[in-house]
Write a protein that holds these residues in place. Structure first.
Motif, PDB file in Angstrom:
ATOM      1  N   ARG A  15       0.900  -1.294  -0.022  1.00 14.83           N
ATOM      2  CA  ARG A  15      -0.044  -0.071  -0.141  1.00 14.83           C
ATOM      3  C   ARG A  15       0.876   1.204   0.154  1.00 14.83           C
ATOM      4  NH1 ARG A  15      -2.773  -0.112   4.785  1.00 14.83           N
ATOM      5  NH2 ARG A  15      -1.617   1.437   5.909  1.00 14.83           N
ATOM      6  N   TYR A  16       2.066   1.157   0.812  1.00 12.31           N
ATOM      7  CA  TYR A  16       2.849   2.395   0.771  1.00 12.31           C
ATOM      8  C   TYR A  16       3.521   2.764  -0.432  1.00 12.31           C
ATOM      9  CZ  TYR A  16       2.431   1.610   5.842  1.00 12.31           C
ATOM     10  OH  TYR A  16       2.086   1.637   7.107  1.00 12.31           O
ATOM     11  N   GLN A  17       3.360   1.768  -1.584  1.00 13.11           N
ATOM     12  CA  GLN A  17       3.968   2.142  -2.830  1.00 13.11           C
ATOM     13  C   GLN A  17       3.035   2.663  -3.500  1.00 13.11           C
ATOM     14  OE1 GLN A  17       6.039  -1.444  -4.547  1.00 13.11           O
ATOM     15  NE2 GLN A  17       5.471  -2.609  -2.252  1.00 13.11           N
ATOM     16  N   MET A  18       1.593   2.699  -3.364  1.00 14.28           N
ATOM     17  CA  MET A  18       0.754   3.497  -4.225  1.00 14.28           C
ATOM     18  C   MET A  18       0.773   4.971  -3.991  1.00 14.28           C
ATOM     19  SD  MET A  18      -2.403   0.932  -3.219  1.00 14.28           S
ATOM     20  CE  MET A  18      -2.188  -0.935  -3.369  1.00 14.28           C
ATOM     21  N   PRO A  19       0.457   5.664  -4.928  1.00 10.61           N
ATOM     22  CA  PRO A  19       0.336   7.213  -4.835  1.00 10.61           C
ATOM     23  C   PRO A  19      -0.521   7.552  -3.478  1.00 10.61           C
ATOM     24  CG  PRO A  19      -0.121   6.564  -7.000  1.00 10.61           C
ATOM     25  CD  PRO A  19      -0.127   5.411  -6.320  1.00 10.61           C
ATOM     26  N   LEU A  20      -0.281   8.573  -2.960  1.00 10.06           N
ATOM     27  CA  LEU A  20      -0.792   8.716  -1.524  1.00 10.06           C
ATOM     28  C   LEU A  20      -2.164   9.010  -1.579  1.00 10.06           C
ATOM     29  CD1 LEU A  20      -0.144   9.513   1.257  1.00 10.06           C
ATOM     30  CD2 LEU A  20       0.301  11.940   0.699  1.00 10.06           C
ATOM     31  N   PHE A  21      -2.810   9.752  -2.608  1.00  5.92           N
ATOM     32  CA  PHE A  21      -4.302   9.969  -2.678  1.00  5.92           C
ATOM     33  C   PHE A  21      -5.080   9.178  -3.450  1.00  5.92           C
ATOM     34  CE2 PHE A  21      -2.176  13.846  -1.000  1.00  5.92           C
ATOM     35  CZ  PHE A  21      -2.777  13.876   0.120  1.00  5.92           C
ATOM     36  N   SER A  22      -4.310   7.946  -3.925  1.00  4.06           N
ATOM     37  CA  SER A  22      -5.147   7.063  -5.048  1.00  4.06           C
ATOM     38  C   SER A  22      -6.425   6.414  -4.364  1.00  4.06           C
ATOM     39  CB  SER A  22      -3.991   6.052  -5.644  1.00  4.06           C
ATOM     40  OG  SER A  22      -3.600   5.187  -4.550  1.00  4.06           O
ATOM     41  N   VAL A  23      -7.195   6.140  -5.132  1.00  6.80           N
ATOM     42  CA  VAL A  23      -8.552   5.097  -4.555  1.00  6.80           C
ATOM     43  C   VAL A  23      -7.941   3.945  -4.276  1.00  6.80           C
ATOM     44  CG1 VAL A  23     -10.589   4.116  -5.681  1.00  6.80           C
ATOM     45  CG2 VAL A  23     -10.106   6.341  -6.657  1.00  6.80           C
ATOM     46  N   LYS A  24      -7.058   3.209  -4.973  1.00  4.14           N
ATOM     47  CA  LYS A  24      -6.527   2.003  -4.638  1.00  4.14           C
ATOM     48  C   LYS A  24      -5.860   2.017  -3.169  1.00  4.14           C
ATOM     49  CE  LYS A  24      -5.663  -0.216  -8.835  1.00  4.14           C
ATOM     50  NZ  LYS A  24      -4.526  -0.966  -9.656  1.00  4.14           N
ATOM     51  N   ARG A  25      -5.226   3.066  -2.838  1.00  3.01           N
ATOM     52  CA  ARG A  25      -4.522   3.076  -1.523  1.00  3.01           C
ATOM     53  C   ARG A  25      -5.606   3.452  -0.338  1.00  3.01           C
ATOM     54  NH1 ARG A  25       1.386   5.780   0.076  1.00  3.01           N
ATOM     55  NH2 ARG A  25       0.571   5.889   2.395  1.00  3.01           N
ATOM     56  N   GLY A  26      -6.679   4.165  -0.694  1.00  2.00           N
ATOM     57  CA  GLY A  26      -7.715   4.488   0.122  1.00  2.00           C
ATOM     58  C   GLY A  26      -8.461   3.144   0.696  1.00  2.00           C
ATOM     59  N   ILE A  27      -8.651   2.358  -0.505  1.00  2.92           N
ATOM     60  CA  ILE A  27      -9.509   1.137  -0.335  1.00  2.92           C
ATOM     61  C   ILE A  27      -8.680   0.073   0.504  1.00  2.92           C
ATOM     62  CG2 ILE A  27     -10.379  -0.931  -1.492  1.00  2.92           C
ATOM     63  CD1 ILE A  27     -11.167   1.062  -3.803  1.00  2.92           C
ATOM     64  N   SER A  28      -7.349   0.040   0.260  1.00  6.06           N
ATOM     65  CA  SER A  28      -6.360  -0.866   0.732  1.00  6.06           C
ATOM     66  C   SER A  28      -6.376  -0.539   2.459  1.00  6.06           C
ATOM     67  CB  SER A  28      -5.024  -0.673   0.176  1.00  6.06           C
ATOM     68  OG  SER A  28      -4.251  -1.668   0.955  1.00  6.06           O
ATOM     69  N   LYS A  29      -6.437   0.919   2.586  1.00  8.75           N
ATOM     70  CA  LYS A  29      -6.442   1.365   4.072  1.00  8.75           C
ATOM     71  C   LYS A  29      -7.589   0.937   4.609  1.00  8.75           C
ATOM     72  CE  LYS A  29      -4.930   3.768   7.640  1.00  8.75           C
ATOM     73  NZ  LYS A  29      -3.684   3.176   8.593  1.00  8.75           N
ATOM     74  N   LEU A  30      -8.682   1.034   3.876  1.00 10.51           N
ATOM     75  CA  LEU A  30     -10.049   0.737   4.691  1.00 10.51           C
ATOM     76  C   LEU A  30     -10.028  -0.683   5.044  1.00 10.51           C
ATOM     77  CD1 LEU A  30     -12.805   2.837   2.509  1.00 10.51           C
ATOM     78  CD2 LEU A  30     -12.113   3.019   5.062  1.00 10.51           C
ATOM     79  N   VAL A  31      -9.506  -1.596   4.233  1.00 16.27           N
ATOM     80  CA  VAL A  31      -9.481  -3.230   4.372  1.00 16.27           C
ATOM     81  C   VAL A  31      -8.693  -3.320   5.683  1.00 16.27           C
ATOM     82  CG1 VAL A  31      -8.879  -5.298   3.416  1.00 16.27           C
ATOM     83  CG2 VAL A  31      -9.966  -3.428   1.903  1.00 16.27           C
ATOM     84  N   ASP A  32      -7.523  -2.648   5.746  1.00 13.45           N
ATOM     85  CA  ASP A  32      -6.699  -2.738   6.810  1.00 13.45           C
ATOM     86  C   ASP A  32      -7.237  -2.482   8.209  1.00 13.45           C
ATOM     87  OD1 ASP A  32      -4.357  -3.154   8.402  1.00 13.45           O
ATOM     88  OD2 ASP A  32      -3.306  -1.588   7.886  1.00 13.45           O
ATOM     89  N   VAL A  33      -8.053  -1.304   8.283  1.00 15.24           N
ATOM     90  CA  VAL A  33      -8.634  -0.799   9.195  1.00 15.24           C
ATOM     91  C   VAL A  33      -9.650  -1.649   9.767  1.00 15.24           C
ATOM     92  CG1 VAL A  33      -9.957   1.211  10.197  1.00 15.24           C
ATOM     93  CG2 VAL A  33      -8.186   1.620   8.732  1.00 15.24           C
ATOM     94  N   PHE A  34     -10.626  -2.047   8.836  1.00 10.45           N
ATOM     95  CA  PHE A  34     -11.729  -2.908   9.059  1.00 10.45           C
ATOM     96  C   PHE A  34     -11.500  -4.229   9.559  1.00 10.45           C
ATOM     97  CE2 PHE A  34     -14.350  -0.044   6.375  1.00 10.45           C
ATOM     98  CZ  PHE A  34     -14.772   0.845   7.306  1.00 10.45           C
ATOM     99  N   CYS A  35     -10.679  -4.871   8.940  1.00  8.10           N
ATOM    100  CA  CYS A  35     -10.183  -6.396   9.122  1.00  8.10           C
ATOM    101  C   CYS A  35      -8.842  -6.803   9.009  1.00  8.10           C
ATOM    102  CB  CYS A  35     -11.093  -7.239   8.333  1.00  8.10           C
ATOM    103  SG  CYS A  35     -10.635  -6.928   6.482  1.00  8.10           S
ATOM    104  N   GLY A  36      -7.719  -5.877   9.256  1.00  4.45           N
ATOM    105  CA  GLY A  36      -6.399  -6.265   9.049  1.00  4.45           C
ATOM    106  C   GLY A  36      -6.005  -7.053   7.769  1.00  4.45           C
ATOM    107  N   TYR A  37      -6.731  -6.712   6.578  1.00  6.36           N
ATOM    108  CA  TYR A  37      -6.549  -7.659   5.519  1.00  6.36           C
ATOM    109  C   TYR A  37      -7.171  -8.933   5.461  1.00  6.36           C
ATOM    110  CZ  TYR A  37      -3.860  -3.834   3.813  1.00  6.36           C
ATOM    111  OH  TYR A  37      -3.462  -2.620   3.388  1.00  6.36           O
ATOM    112  N   GLY A  38      -8.197  -9.272   6.289  1.00  9.75           N
ATOM    113  CA  GLY A  38      -8.772 -10.189   6.665  1.00  9.75           C
ATOM    114  C   GLY A  38      -7.986 -11.290   7.520  1.00  9.75           C
TER     115      GLY A  38
END
Length: 325
Positions: free
Chosen positions: A203-226
């Protein structure tokens, strides 16, 4: 012929000084990185050094043949000190490193096939490209970070974009390598931890304000990537409480016969419990119908019901994933 006579200038973090004769560099055979030992038979000498009670800290053993090296400190709870050692491309096949303190050492591209790393300390180690096939990884003390993880976080804090991406790529590779080996050995708890670390550095390699990075962060916050069902539970409790407060202040539930004759703080306490009850019923989509939201609370209830059904489904997926490994 030596042009410099004296003792080696190496000193370890504990203040121990090497007593071996030094060469032109001021360092001895063992601590001088410029001395090529790849064709030397050093295995027995390294074992004898450790058995003599002297630390192996700072040894330069790049490209050496150390197959079946035994550095187990038998009869002691503490392993030998082997910190900041350079094992770059060393052959450590079937090495015995039980309890060995390898903090800060470089095992980059080292051949650790079948090596016993039980209870070894690997904090701040460089494991980039290390071959860990069949290596025993149970109960390793990984510490806070591996070397690439620490360097990546330092670069991120310093806002060095190119440098941080490079280190994040290396950290992702290291975490993926360890995760795969843990999965093969049935060490699923450890594998799950390194999977989370792997995904975060991706995730840290993605552009700071990209949609993919935002979605990845949400998945991490909600369930720690499962890998973290407790996060789903925590989010559920947080959402229920926030919505309960919203219903309470919006006076969603209104009066109720049970409150007759109740006033003051007791009335507000019962009203909040009523709001909490309505929030739980809405979150779980039970819909008893004994309380109906009015005004703005209807939209809050609709959002809570949607998020509640999604969160419960997510919890089932994450929990089943953890339990069926």
């Amino acid at each position: 012929m030596e042009s410099h006579q004296g003792r080696c200038s190496y000193q370890n973090p504990d203040g121990w000084s090497c007593d071996q004769p030094s060469g032109e560099s001021g360092l001895c055979y063992w601590h001088d990185p410029k001395v090529d030992k790849s064709n030397d038979d050093v295995k027995d000498k390294v074992e004898q050094w450790a058995a003599a009670g002297k630390p192996l800290d700072g040894f330069q053993l790049a490209r050496t043949n150390l197959e079946d090296l035994n550095l187990v400190n038998r009869g002691s709870k503490e392993g030998y000190l082997c910190r900041d050692v350079d094992f770059y491309r060393a052959d450590l096949t079937d090495a015995h490193f039980f309890g060995l303190d390898l903090r800060g050492s470089s095992l980059m591209k080292a051949k650790l096939i079948g090596a016993n790393l039980h209870c070894a300390k690997l904090d701040n180690c460089n494991l980039l490209g290390a071959s860990l096939s069949r290596a025993k990884l149970e109960n390793i003390e990984w510490g806070g970070d591996l070397k690439q993880e620490r360097a990546a976080r330092r670069a991120i804090r310093g806002h060095k974009r190119k440098e941080s991406v490079m280190y994040c790529q290396e950290a992702e590779e290291v975490c993926r390598n360890i995760r795969k080996q843990c999965e093969k050995q049935g060490l699923f708890e450890m594998a799950g931890d390194f999977f989370k670390r792997e995904m975060r550095f991706r995730r840290y390699q993605m552009p700071l304000f990209s949609v993919k990075r935002g979605i990845s962060k949400l998945v991490d916050v909600f369930c720690g990537y499962g890998e973290d069902p407790i996060r789903v539970v925590g989010f559920s409790i947080f959402l229920i409480l926030v919505c309960a407060l919203a219903y309470f202040f919006l006076d969603t539930t209104g009066g109720h016969p049970v409150y007759e004759g109740v006033s003051g703080w007791k009335f507000y306490a019962l009203e909040f419990l009523n709001s909490l009850y309505f929030s739980v019923v809405t979150f779980t989509t039970l819909g008893y119908g004994d309380i109906s939201p009015v005004g703005l609370a209807r939209f809050i209830a609709a959002c809570e019901a949607f998020l509640g059904s999604f969160t419960m489904a997510l919890f089932v997926v994450v929990f089943v994933k953890k339990m069926t490994r």
